[in-house]
Structures are given as C-alpha cells and as structure tokens.
Motif scaffolding. Structure first.
Motif, PDB file in Angstrom:
ATOM      1  N   GLU A 190      43.539  40.910  46.894  1.00  0.00           N
ATOM      2  CA  GLU A 190      44.048  40.741  45.512  1.00  0.00           C
ATOM      3  C   GLU A 190      43.050  39.934  44.686  1.00  0.00           C
ATOM      4  O   GLU A 190      42.691  40.291  43.569  1.00  0.00           O
ATOM      5  CB  GLU A 190      45.402  40.039  45.544  1.00  0.00           C
ATOM      6  CG  GLU A 190      45.944  39.649  44.173  1.00  0.00           C
ATOM      7  CD  GLU A 190      46.285  40.847  43.270  1.00  0.00           C
ATOM      8  OE1 GLU A 190      46.499  41.959  43.800  1.00  0.00           O
ATOM      9  OE2 GLU A 190      46.285  40.666  42.035  1.00  0.00           O
ATOM     10  N   ASN A 191      42.535  38.857  45.293  1.00  0.00           N
ATOM     11  CA  ASN A 191      41.555  38.026  44.568  1.00  0.00           C
ATOM     12  C   ASN A 191      40.287  38.823  44.257  1.00  0.00           C
ATOM     13  O   ASN A 191      39.711  38.707  43.173  1.00  0.00           O
ATOM     14  CB  ASN A 191      41.189  36.799  45.406  1.00  0.00           C
ATOM     15  CG  ASN A 191      42.375  35.851  45.594  1.00  0.00           C
ATOM     16  OD1 ASN A 191      43.373  35.957  44.881  1.00  0.00           O
ATOM     17  ND2 ASN A 191      42.272  34.958  46.560  1.00  0.00           N
ATOM     18  N   LYS A 238      41.052  41.505  41.554  1.00  0.00           N
ATOM     19  CA  LYS A 238      41.286  40.849  40.255  1.00  0.00           C
ATOM     20  C   LYS A 238      39.964  40.355  39.654  1.00  0.00           C
ATOM     21  O   LYS A 238      39.726  40.482  38.447  1.00  0.00           O
ATOM     22  CB  LYS A 238      42.248  39.671  40.450  1.00  0.00           C
ATOM     23  CG  LYS A 238      42.729  39.013  39.166  1.00  0.00           C
ATOM     24  CD  LYS A 238      43.928  38.085  39.461  1.00  0.00           C
ATOM     25  CE  LYS A 238      44.537  37.548  38.174  1.00  0.00           C
ATOM     26  NZ  LYS A 238      43.665  36.561  37.494  1.00  0.00           N
ATOM     27  N   ALA A 279      38.256  43.303  38.109  1.00  0.00           N
ATOM     28  CA  ALA A 279      38.932  43.696  36.848  1.00  0.00           C
ATOM     29  C   ALA A 279      38.571  42.722  35.739  1.00  0.00           C
ATOM     30  O   ALA A 279      38.293  43.125  34.595  1.00  0.00           O
ATOM     31  CB  ALA A 279      40.440  43.723  37.066  1.00  0.00           C
ATOM     32  N   GLU A 280      38.506  41.425  36.077  1.00  0.00           N
ATOM     33  CA  GLU A 280      38.190  40.430  35.038  1.00  0.00           C
ATOM     34  C   GLU A 280      36.749  40.573  34.544  1.00  0.00           C
ATOM     35  O   GLU A 280      36.471  40.469  33.354  1.00  0.00           O
ATOM     36  CB  GLU A 280      38.464  39.012  35.557  1.00  0.00           C
ATOM     37  CG  GLU A 280      39.951  38.707  35.535  1.00  0.00           C
ATOM     38  CD  GLU A 280      40.330  37.436  36.291  1.00  0.00           C
ATOM     39  OE1 GLU A 280      41.511  37.054  36.215  1.00  0.00           O
ATOM     40  OE2 GLU A 280      39.445  36.862  36.970  1.00  0.00           O
ATOM     41  N   VAL A 337      43.575  47.455  43.620  1.00  0.00           N
ATOM     42  CA  VAL A 337      43.934  46.220  42.899  1.00  0.00           C
ATOM     43  C   VAL A 337      43.332  46.242  41.494  1.00  0.00           C
ATOM     44  O   VAL A 337      43.993  45.925  40.501  1.00  0.00           O
ATOM     45  CB  VAL A 337      43.457  44.963  43.673  1.00  0.00           C
ATOM     46  CG1 VAL A 337      43.737  43.689  42.868  1.00  0.00           C
ATOM     47  CG2 VAL A 337      44.127  44.904  45.042  1.00  0.00           C
ATOM     48  N   VAL A 338      42.050  46.670  41.413  1.00  0.00           N
ATOM     49  CA  VAL A 338      41.389  46.776  40.092  1.00  0.00           C
ATOM     50  C   VAL A 338      42.209  47.681  39.181  1.00  0.00           C
ATOM     51  O   VAL A 338      42.495  47.347  38.023  1.00  0.00           O
ATOM     52  CB  VAL A 338      39.962  47.344  40.231  1.00  0.00           C
ATOM     53  CG1 VAL A 338      39.322  47.509  38.847  1.00  0.00           C
ATOM     54  CG2 VAL A 338      39.094  46.469  41.120  1.00  0.00           C
ATOM     55  N   ARG A 384      45.381  48.428  39.186  1.00  0.00           N
ATOM     56  CA  ARG A 384      46.652  47.849  38.708  1.00  0.00           C
ATOM     57  C   ARG A 384      46.380  46.864  37.560  1.00  0.00           C
ATOM     58  O   ARG A 384      47.022  46.924  36.507  1.00  0.00           O
ATOM     59  CB  ARG A 384      47.352  47.124  39.874  1.00  0.00           C
ATOM     60  CG  ARG A 384      48.746  46.634  39.520  1.00  0.00           C
ATOM     61  CD  ARG A 384      49.395  45.895  40.682  1.00  0.00           C
ATOM     62  NE  ARG A 384      49.090  44.462  40.639  1.00  0.00           N
ATOM     63  CZ  ARG A 384      48.358  43.842  41.538  1.00  0.00           C
ATOM     64  NH1 ARG A 384      47.824  44.511  42.568  1.00  0.00           N
ATOM     65  NH2 ARG A 384      48.136  42.550  41.423  1.00  0.00           N
ATOM     66  N   HIS A 385      45.398  46.015  37.743  1.00  0.00           N
ATOM     67  CA  HIS A 385      45.116  45.016  36.695  1.00  0.00           C
ATOM     68  C   HIS A 385      44.681  45.681  35.397  1.00  0.00           C
ATOM     69  O   HIS A 385      45.111  45.306  34.306  1.00  0.00           O
ATOM     70  CB  HIS A 385      44.053  44.018  37.182  1.00  0.00           C
ATOM     71  CG  HIS A 385      44.591  43.006  38.136  1.00  0.00           C
ATOM     72  ND1 HIS A 385      45.323  41.913  37.724  1.00  0.00           N
ATOM     73  CD2 HIS A 385      44.548  42.937  39.483  1.00  0.00           C
ATOM     74  CE1 HIS A 385      45.699  41.213  38.782  1.00  0.00           C
ATOM     75  NE2 HIS A 385      45.239  41.810  39.863  1.00  0.00           N
ATOM     76  N   PHE A 444      47.719  47.352  33.787  1.00  0.00           N
ATOM     77  CA  PHE A 444      48.628  46.350  33.175  1.00  0.00           C
ATOM     78  C   PHE A 444      48.084  45.876  31.829  1.00  0.00           C
ATOM     79  O   PHE A 444      48.832  45.392  30.982  1.00  0.00           O
ATOM     80  CB  PHE A 444      48.778  45.144  34.101  1.00  0.00           C
ATOM     81  CG  PHE A 444      49.708  45.377  35.286  1.00  0.00           C
ATOM     82  CD1 PHE A 444      50.321  46.603  35.499  1.00  0.00           C
ATOM     83  CD2 PHE A 444      49.943  44.360  36.187  1.00  0.00           C
ATOM     84  CE1 PHE A 444      51.165  46.811  36.581  1.00  0.00           C
ATOM     85  CE2 PHE A 444      50.784  44.543  37.288  1.00  0.00           C
ATOM     86  CZ  PHE A 444      51.396  45.786  37.489  1.00  0.00           C
ATOM     87  N   ARG A 445      46.770  45.973  31.645  1.00  0.00           N
ATOM     88  CA  ARG A 445      46.180  45.479  30.392  1.00  0.00           C
ATOM     89  C   ARG A 445      45.903  46.623  29.425  1.00  0.00           C
ATOM     90  O   ARG A 445      45.097  46.509  28.522  1.00  0.00           O
ATOM     91  CB  ARG A 445      44.879  44.716  30.701  1.00  0.00           C
ATOM     92  CG  ARG A 445      45.105  43.541  31.624  1.00  0.00           C
ATOM     93  CD  ARG A 445      45.696  42.316  30.895  1.00  0.00           C
ATOM     94  NE  ARG A 445      44.680  41.619  30.165  1.00  0.00           N
ATOM     95  CZ  ARG A 445      43.871  40.711  30.722  1.00  0.00           C
ATOM     96  NH1 ARG A 445      43.981  40.441  32.023  1.00  0.00           N
ATOM     97  NH2 ARG A 445      42.941  40.107  30.011  1.00  0.00           N
TER      98      ARG A 445
END
Ligand SMILES: NC(=O)C1=CN([C@@H]2O[C@H](COP(=O)(O)OP(=O)(O)OC[C@H]3O[C@@H](n4cnc5c(N)ncnc54)[C@H](OP(=O)(O)O)[C@@H]3O)[C@@H](O)[C@H]2O)[C@H](O)CC1
Ligand SMILES: [K+]
Length: 512
Positions: free
Chosen positions: A29-30, A33, A36-37, A64-65, A67-68, A71-72
């Motif tokens: 997850e980290n 994320k 994605a950031e 995970v990427v 999903r993030h 969501f944005r």
C-alpha cells in the motif's frame, strides 16, 4: 543511502515482513501510494492512465496506484498481463479491491487492439509488470506489451520499482525494456538504475520510503551505498586561523613527461584548490626548467633517480620523502625504458598514501607485481577509466562497461587497492567488498584533463590526512559537483580552468 541488489532488497523485505511482522500488504500500500503521489505531483489535474499489472507483487503495487488515482478522479484503464491464478497473495488483495471498483481488462495475449486504443488515450502509463522478481529473458506476452508501450510516444511512462525488462543487479536488458520517464523505486535504489543500459531506461529515479526496516544487522547490510556528503563531510578539516602552509599536507605529483607537462600542472593546481598546503611537481629533468617558468605556486623538481636508476641516485627522495603526506603518480607520465624498475622503486620508497593514474596504471598492467612493493599499511588508490581498467583486468572495454560493479570489485579484491572506476556513475570499490556509487557529474567533464583533476583532488585530500574511506568518495563527489557547477552556458565549452574554479564552490556546497 544503500544501493542494493535484488537479493539484498528481498532480504530486507523478508526481515520487515517475516521477522518484524509488518504485513506485506502494508508495504505494498505504501509503495503504490508513493507512486500515485509522484504521478499526481506531476499531473495535479485528473488525467487518463493505463496501468499494466503483472501477476507478482510489482503488479500488486500497480493495483494500489490504480485505486489512488481513481479516488482522485482519474480515468483509469486497468490491465492484468498474466494469470489470475498465479497472482501473488498480497497482490491478490488489491486486485480484488480494484475488481469492486472498476473493469479490469485481461491481456488476451494475441490481438491487442483494445490495449492499443487505451494506450493512445493515455496521458500516463504505469509499468507494474515486472520488478525485482524478473528472471531471464522476458516471456513473449510481456515482451509484446513492453513493445506496445514503447511504440506510443504521447504518454508519460512511470515504471514501478524498475522498468520492466531491466535487470535489477546489472542494468542489463532482458530482451527489451520499458522506456520510462520516471522510475519510483522503494526503500533503496538498485544497481540496475545506474548501470547502462538500465540507467538509460529508468529516466528520473525517485526513491520512496515505504516503511521498510533500515538495515538491522551486519548480515543484512547491503554492500554498496550511494555517495552522499552526509557520509564524509565531517572529515574535511576546518581552516584554523593559526594554520600555516605545513598544516594541510604536502602532495608530491610525479608525471609530466615531454609534451605532457600540463597534466601534472593541472593535477597540482586541483590539489591546491582542494586544500593541500603544499604541492611539489616532479617532471623529467629536461622539462624542469621550462616548467619552472610556467608555474608559480608549485615547486618543480626533476624525477627521482631519473638518470641512472642506481640506488644512490634516489638520494633526493631519501632525504626529502618524509616531507610528503601523499603522492600522485601518473598525470602526463608517459612510457619510457626502465619504467617498471623506476615505478617500483618509487612505490616502495614512498611510505604515504598513493594515487596511481594514467600511464602509471598502464605500467602496472604490464607489471602487476609492482603493487606488492607498496609498504603496508599505506593505502594505494587506482583511478582507471574503462580503457585502463580493461588493460588492468586483461579484458575488453565492452566487458568492463557491461559489468562495472563486478570489474571494480574484482580489481580491488585482487590488488588490495581502492579502485575508482571512472564513468558517468563512477564506482569506488574497496578491497573488503564495499562499494560506493557516485551520481554527481556532467558531460563537461568529458574532456582532457578531467582525470588529472580528479587525481590531484584525491591526492590532496589524502595529503590532508583525511581517512581513505572518506577522502576518495569525497574527491569523486566534489569532482563531479565541480563539473556541474562549471557549466555556466553549455557543457561543450567548459574549460579545465572553469572546473578548477568550481572546486571551491563545490566544497562550500558539500562541506559547510
Ligand atoms: N520492499 C520492497 O521493495 C517491496 C516491493 N514490492 C514490489 O514487489 C516487487 C517484487 O515482487 P515479486 O513478486 O518478487 O516479483 P515481480 O512482481 O517483479 O515479478 C514476479 C512475476 O513476474 C513473473 N516473471 C518473472 N520473470 C519473468 C520474465 N522473465 N518474463 C515474464 N514474467 C516473468 C513471475 O512469474 P513466475 O511464473 O516466475 O512466477 C511472477 O509472476 C518489487 O519490484 C516491488 O515492485 C512490494 O510491493 C512492496 C515491498
Ligand atoms: K515495473
């Protein structure tokens, strides 16, 4: 910061998950994320992304990427390139989350019109196909997708951990590799990010902290680090108001044969710029007078024992050798009859740290046993470029360049010397197996004299009695940084004097 192989990374991964009990999905997850950031930092407004996921944990990061980004507000086309039944357990967790969120395309492994259409619409392509778990040549279905990604030219390509197709340890390309604009890697950079051709496929490399345990025990300690001022800047001695010219060491530069005096002068000037208190240059006696007219700040002697090579003609060295705190042999040295005996005599008598460069290395290639003349515990530093390295290892330049890490380590282990294998990312290899990779540098350094500068800088810091483990990486880092700072317009027109003048600013930037 460590620089790791895939195996060293896995060991740290396993320690964090198996020994400390941090769930792998937390690390995943980290990781995802962080990717994605980095993407949203470059694309603040929602765009369209194609995310290509393999069956392993690299693919897990990709879910995970997705999903993030979704969501944005991003439009996300999700592709599984591999078999669901073979999916890694942690990856499966996030795959199933994505299944509840959006449609997941399964790569049909034959016609790929739909994938082409998605790639044509993409502003960003995320390569989460393979990471550090890739072994051997790419399987056809992965290689075909990699080729499709490289055929589209519009999208910004982000590689997760490693560009698919790049070998984590060697930087070699397994069949072919994703041409990434950005690679977001986790915990520590991998060798493959900085060894060609992997370095050319990685684009900008960002290292994300994903909560992995720092090295917890000697057996887990990676053998390499990235060269950073934080590791050695405290070793640069401050300049006391009470200092005098004898306070900061005396470097002897031996070289400068006929027609190549400039190399010795450049090494000597670089030594002064790097803080040596005194510098003496020795050149063939025939060149001593002409050179004395050219240099001001450096003393000029003739080569020790030049004429007869008889023991008593070394008197000058015997009488004065204790004045010197380091010696650099090679800048402009040339080749000459009796070179081996002469170099061997000098290596034996100079009981101080020594840097060997240029033709001193070439003489060593023909007479490797000369290194045994060095009195212990005085350190010897070899600074070969790939051509000199090839001669020292009796192999081809291509072999050296395709296995830089191994070549540098092999020579250091074989000779007991510290080896500085120069290049875009210079490697410093120590006899105990430790290695340091240097990332500073500029195309401005691709000019005659740059090597002489580095020799003078290493000799200078050794002459100032800075410990070997700090002096060599410090000089290599500063040399590259000076090359960067010297570029006021374009790297093409940078002169030796520009780099020389940039040593002070580089020192200030790193050591204040
Ligand atoms: N601490 C960390 O660094 C973390 C890293 N993470 C991510 O995990 C990957 C490593 O994951 P791993 O599962 O070990 O391996 P990969 O996902 O890179 O690849 C394994 C899958 O790829 C297939 N494979 C292997 N070689 C090839 C090849 N030559 N061609 C095609 N396919 C290949 C392999 O198939 P098998 O049949 O061999 O099983 C697997 O399916 C790391 O890079 C990070 O991205 C964690 O997410 C977080 C912590
Ligand atoms: K990847």
């Amino acid at each position: 910061m460590y620089l790791v192989t895939a195996k060293e990374m896995r060991n740290l991964d396993r320690y964090t998950i198996d020994h400390l009990g941090v769930p792998g999905v937390v690390l995943m997850e980290n990781a995802g994320k962080a990717v994605a950031e980095e993407i949203m930092h470059r694309f603040p407004e929602p765009k369209t992304a194609v995310i290509l996921c393999g069956s392993g944990n690299n693919g897990g990061d990709g879910w995970v990427v997705a999903r993030h980004l979704q969501f944005r507000g991003w439009k996300v086309y999700l592709w599984l390139v591999g078999a669901v039944e073979k999916m890694a357990p942690d990856a499966r967790v996030f795959y199933e989350v994505c299944q509840r969120l959006t449609r997941i395309e399964i790569d049909p492994q034959q016609e790929r019109d739909q994938l082409r259409r998605h790639l044509e619409q993409a502003d960003v392509v995320v390569d989460a196909l393979l990471g550090t778990g890739a072994t051997g040549q790419l399987r056809p279905h992965i290689a075909e997708v990699v080729a499709l990604v490289n055929q589209q030219s519009k999208a910004f390509v982000v590689a997760v951990d490693l560009p698919t197709g790049v070998d984590a340890d060697t930087g070699g390309v397994l069949t072919e590799a994703v041409q990434a604009d950005l690679t977001v890697t986790f915990a520590f950079p991998k060798w493959g990010h900085y060894l060609r051709p992997g370095a050319d496929y990685s684009g900008e490399v960002k290292v994300a902290d994903i909560g992995l345990s720092p090295c917890a025990s000697p057996e887990l300690e990676p053998s390499a680090r990235i060269n950073l001022p934080s590791d050695w800047q405290h070793h640069l001695p401050p300049r006391s108001a009470w200092a005098h010219k004898g306070t900061h060491g005396h470097l002897l530069v031996v070289g400068g044969s006929r027609g190549m005096l400039g190399a010795a002068v450049m090494a000597g000037e670089a030594a002064y710029r790097t803080g040596a208190g005194l510098v003496t240059i020795t050149v063939p006696s025939s060149e001593q007078l002409p050179l004395s007219a050219k240099v001001t700040q450096q003393m000029v002697w003739s080569w020790p024992g030049e004429s007869t090579f008889s023991p008593d003609s070394w008197q000058m060295i015997e009488e004065r050798r204790t004045r010197f705190s380091a010696v650099a042999i090679g800048p402009g040295l040339g080749r000459f009859a009796g070179e081996a005996d002469w170099l061997g005599e000098l290596m034996k008598r100079m009981e101080v740290p020594m840097v060997l460069d240029a033709d001193a290395l070439n003489i060593l290639s023909d007479h490797p046993s000369l290194l045994q003349k060095r009195p212990s515990p005085f350190a010897t530093v070899l600074t070969p470029h790939p051509g000199e390295m090839a001669r020292l290892l009796a192999c081809s330049v291509a072999h050296v360049e395709s296995s830089r890490r191994q070549a540098a380590g092999e020579l250091a282990q074989k000779t007991g010397a510290v080896v500085v294998l120069k290049g875009r990312y210079t490697i410093v290899a120590f006899p105990d197996g430790k290695q340091i990779l240097n990332l500073t540098g500029s195309p401005a350094l691709a000019k005659g004299g740059a090597g002489d500068l580095l020799t003078g800088m290493i000799g200078s810091l050794l002459a100032q009695r800075i410990p070997l483990g700090a002096a060599v990486p410090m000089a290599v880092y500063l040399h590259g940084k000076a090359g960067e700072l010297a570029v006021s317009s374009v790297p093409h027109s940078v002169m030796f004097s520009d780099i020389l003048s940039a040593i002070g600013p580089a020192l200030r930037q790193c050591c204040q």
